[in-house]
Write an enzyme that holds these catalytic residues in place. Structure first.
Site, PDB file in Angstrom:
ATOM      1  CD  GLU A  76      -2.846   1.137   2.369  1.00  0.00           C
ATOM      2  OE1 GLU A  76      -2.749   0.268   3.246  1.00  0.00           O
ATOM      3  OE2 GLU A  76      -3.534   2.161   2.495  1.00  0.00           O
ATOM      4  CG  ASP A  77       1.538   2.922   3.205  1.00  0.00           C
ATOM      5  OD1 ASP A  77       0.579   3.317   2.515  1.00  0.00           O
ATOM      6  OD2 ASP A  77       1.465   2.692   4.422  1.00  0.00           O
TER       7      ASP A  77
END
Ligand code: MN
Length: 736
Positions: A76-77
């Site tokens: 996600e990051d």
């Protein structure tokens, strides 16, 4: 920041053959991917995956969970892809990381409907492997522990989401310690005022409480040692959120809260639990109704312990929990580890008996289209306490608080539920909506001729019962609509010089279905039966296809409907209600299997909430709602009738007609309207006739909330000295 070595030591202590290299590799991978990123606290981002992996190690989880804990934010990051994770760490780890990523992308918006949808998605994402949820809970735990660094406007919504969704889920998974911590952390941001008040109060009483705890622990140790039992004794102030809940449920101010301290006695063997209980009960008087034996009847999440409340050394209530070391470990955080040990690898919801509620929610969410209804039931399933009842054979069934014999019947078997005709609780016959209590013996009486009733939906508590009843009703109603539709098409066809059954074999069905947006012949019948499609439109389309003359205007025009929607006693004049009001009123009617069906209220009998009502399926004009005793209905073809119910939701006034006979004196009308005014009842229209024998006949169209209000005001009108009689106007025979 926790060091990787601490985590590895922790894991190896409970899992000597752990994949140390794999875990180390995940740590290095996360460190590389998150390099240069910082948390809102200013710490390196890596502190977060470390904390998550550490929390998972505290739960004694397997290598896959710990590795996924390190990697959970990389997709996600960072620039990492799930394919990359799959290549490096394999299928299982990638699936868990993927699941956690998916949950993180779901927004639990405060709007109820969206929230329900989000929870459905989350349940779907986690049901294939519960480790997804375990990693997500560890993630949320660390985020809550560091919530003070979050922007203040986000703190409250994150805390609320944690309280609404993650804390109850942790509880259901038997992660008691995490549940309590999540609740306390959330509570601090949701009700900072009350939190501070409890904090201050506990701070002020700390010294006194410590002395009290020490005194009780000393007494307990002494009596336990005298009985030659080995035990650990702990005393603690309860969690803030538990204290708050007690204040709420008992309506007590803090100063009157005596049992905010709980004691726990942890022994070696089960028989010691009961021995210690006996000692405590002979030293201190037990409070009636507070003893619970979760050892012989464990909770659904496998929690085991004895609970009791006694009047302590100073006459104050104190709570005691007595359990073995093993039970204590399981109660704190061991349940997930227990499954992993038993099942190995993936933990699917369907394989774990303790997750049956999750399974049921899944079955149900597949059937139920109404997401608000889903959320409501999910809340009941997640938040209410369980009760435990017995089958006649002595088997234990777990149900939510407030559950009824019908819920129990469906818990036993869908067939038992579907044919449930009566129930005995502790050998006595009871109504089906009786609320069951823990310890009840429940016996269901079945009768193959009996079937689920719409009224059951008003009292059942479990998702399973609700889903089965709705399923039954939908199927049944559809069956009726199908045969009604077929019937209408055949009858109308005859009037229209078309042998429907013969013609349907000759037409191009694909074209016909496309025109009426159906997939099968049954769908077409149902569409006609529910009045979603007009029979004559269908017949006309068929004739066109077969190249037959359409007879427009002749046999084609619909025969006059047997029930007129507009028939009204002519004396009363026309109704003066706006269409939007009529529509809003129509929404207060529930029709089985028929959301989206056009419905309207018959103007012959003017039903109001509280009246027994019945629906008449009109040709092409939706469903007309009549009172069950309306003469028009009594004369109607029975196969066109459909059961309908008030759902009790409308605040809107309903128009209905009353007839007043009175002595023809001046001022009667004035008195009548005065009473109506006082009762806040609107007069839609009125008509007065005076007869030769000196009587006045008054017809009024009035707007009332329901039959209760109507009959009350009729009684008041009857009490007027000049009034002979007040009745609800009955439609004239033949007026239709
Ligand atoms: Mn995270």
């Amino acid at each position: 920041m926790i060091r990787i070595q601490e985590i590895l030591d922790k894991v190896v202590a409970y899992r000597p053959d752990a994949d140390v290299e794999g875990i180390r590799k995940a740590y290095v991978f996360a460190a590389a991917m998150h390099a240069g990123q910082t948390r809102l606290s200013g710490e390196p981002y890596l502190s977060h995956p470390l904390a998550v992996a550490d929390a998972l190690a505290d739960l004694h989880l397997d290598d896959t969970s710990i590795i996924a804990g390190f990697l959970h934010d990389t997709v996600e990051d960072t620039r990492t892809t799930i394919e990359h994770v799959r290549e490096e760490f394999g299928e299982e780890v990638a699936d868990v990381v993927d699941g956690v990523t998916k949950i993180s992308l779901i927004s639990f918006d405060s709007k109820e409907e969206q929230q329900a949808e989000s929870i459905r998605k989350m349940i779907l994402a986690t049901s294939e492997d519960i480790r997804v949820l375990l990693v997500k809970l560890a993630d949320r735990l660390h985020n809550m522990r560091t919530l003070q660094f979050q922007k203040s406007e986000k703190q409250k919504s994150i805390a609320q989401e944690t309280m609404d969704i993650y804390a109850p889920l942790a509880n259901r998974l038997g992660l008691h310690r995490i549940k309590l911590e999540l609740e306390d952390l959330s509570f601090r941001y949701i009700r900072p005022d009350v939190y501070a008040q409890i904090d201050k109060w506990i701070e002020e009483h700390r010294a006194a409480d410590a002395a009290y705890i020490a005194e009780v622990i000393a007494s307990l140790r002494e009596m336990i040692a005298a009985a030659s039992i080995r035990a650990r004794v702990k005393g603690r102030i309860k969690h803030y959120y538990s204290i708050y809940r007690k204040m709420q449920s008992k309506h007590l101010p803090l100063d009157d809260m005596y049992d905010i301290i709980a004691f726990r006695i942890v022994v070696q063997e089960i028989k010691d639990c009961y021995n210690v209980l006996g000692l405590a009960h002979s030293a201190w008087k037990p409070v009636p109704g507070r003893f619970k034996d979760y050892i012989s009847v464990p909770k659904a999440n496998m929690y085991q312990s004895l609970h009791t409340t006694v009047a302590g050394p100073r006459g104050e209530r104190m709570e005691l929990q007595i359990r073995t070391e093993e039970m204590d470990y399981m109660a704190e955080n061991g349940l997930a580890a227990h499954w992993l040990y038993k099942e190995g690898g993936k933990i699917k919801a369907k394989d774990v008996q303790q997750l049956s509620w999750l399974r049921e929610m899944l079955d149900w969410q597949r059937e139920e289209n109404d997401s608000l209804e889903f959320l409501r039931t999910l809340r009941v399933d997640l938040f209410t306490d369980e009760i435990y009842v017995f089958t006649p054979q002595g088997d234990v069934k777990e149900l939510p608080e407030g559950a009824t014999p019908v819920d129990f019947a469906y818990q036993v078997h869908s067939k038992v539920g579907d044919n449930c005709s009566g129930a005995k609780v502790n050998s006595r016959l009871v109504p089906l909506n009786t609320r069951l209590k823990s310890g009840d013996y429940v016996e269901i009486i079945t009768d193959s001729a009996r079937h689920p009733n719409r009224d059951w939906l008003k009292f059942v508590k479990t998702a399973k019962a609700r889903s089965r009843i709705q399923h039954y009703l939908r199927t049944e109603e559809r069956g009726r609509a199908v045969s009604l539709g077929r019937d209408i098409l055949e009858k109308q066809g005859r009037r229209y010089n078309l042998n429907f059954q013969k013609a349907i074999k000759e037409v191009n069905l694909t074209q016909l279905y496309a025109e009426f947006r159906v997939k099968t012949l049954e769908d077409l019948y149902a569409a006609v039966g529910y009045s979603q499609a007009q029979a004559r439109t269908v017949l006309r389309a068929m004739k066109e296809q077969l190249g037959l003359p359409s007879d427009e205007g002749g046999a084609l025009s619909a025969p006059p409907p047997p029930v007129s929607q507009d028939a009204a006693p002519s004396a009363a004049g026309g109704a003066a209600f706006s269409k939007s009001e009529e529509e809003r009123r129509a929404e207060s009617i529930k029709i089985s299997g028929g959301s989206g069906i056009l419905r309207r209220f018959a103007k012959c009998c003017n039903p109001v909430p509280g009246d027994h009502i019945i629906g008449y399926i009109s040709r092409g004009r939706g469903i007309t709602i009549h009172t069950a005793d309306c003469p028009a209905i009594l004369a109607a073809e029975p196969e066109r009738l459909i059961s309908v119910n008030w759902d009790g939701s409308t605040e809107h006034p309903f128009p209905t007609r009353i007839h007043i006979s009175s002595r023809n004196v001046k001022g009667v009308l004035h008195e009548v309207s005065g009473i109506l005014l006082k009762e806040d009842i609107n007069i839609g229209s009125g008509n007065i006739r005076s007869s030769l024998d000196g009587r006045s006949e008054i017809d009024l169209l009035v707007e009332v909330r329901d039959t209760v209000q109507l009959y009350q005001v009729m009684a008041k009108l009857r009490a007027l000295p000049a009034v002979y009689e007040v009745i609800r106007s009955v439609p004239q025979e033949g007026a239709a």
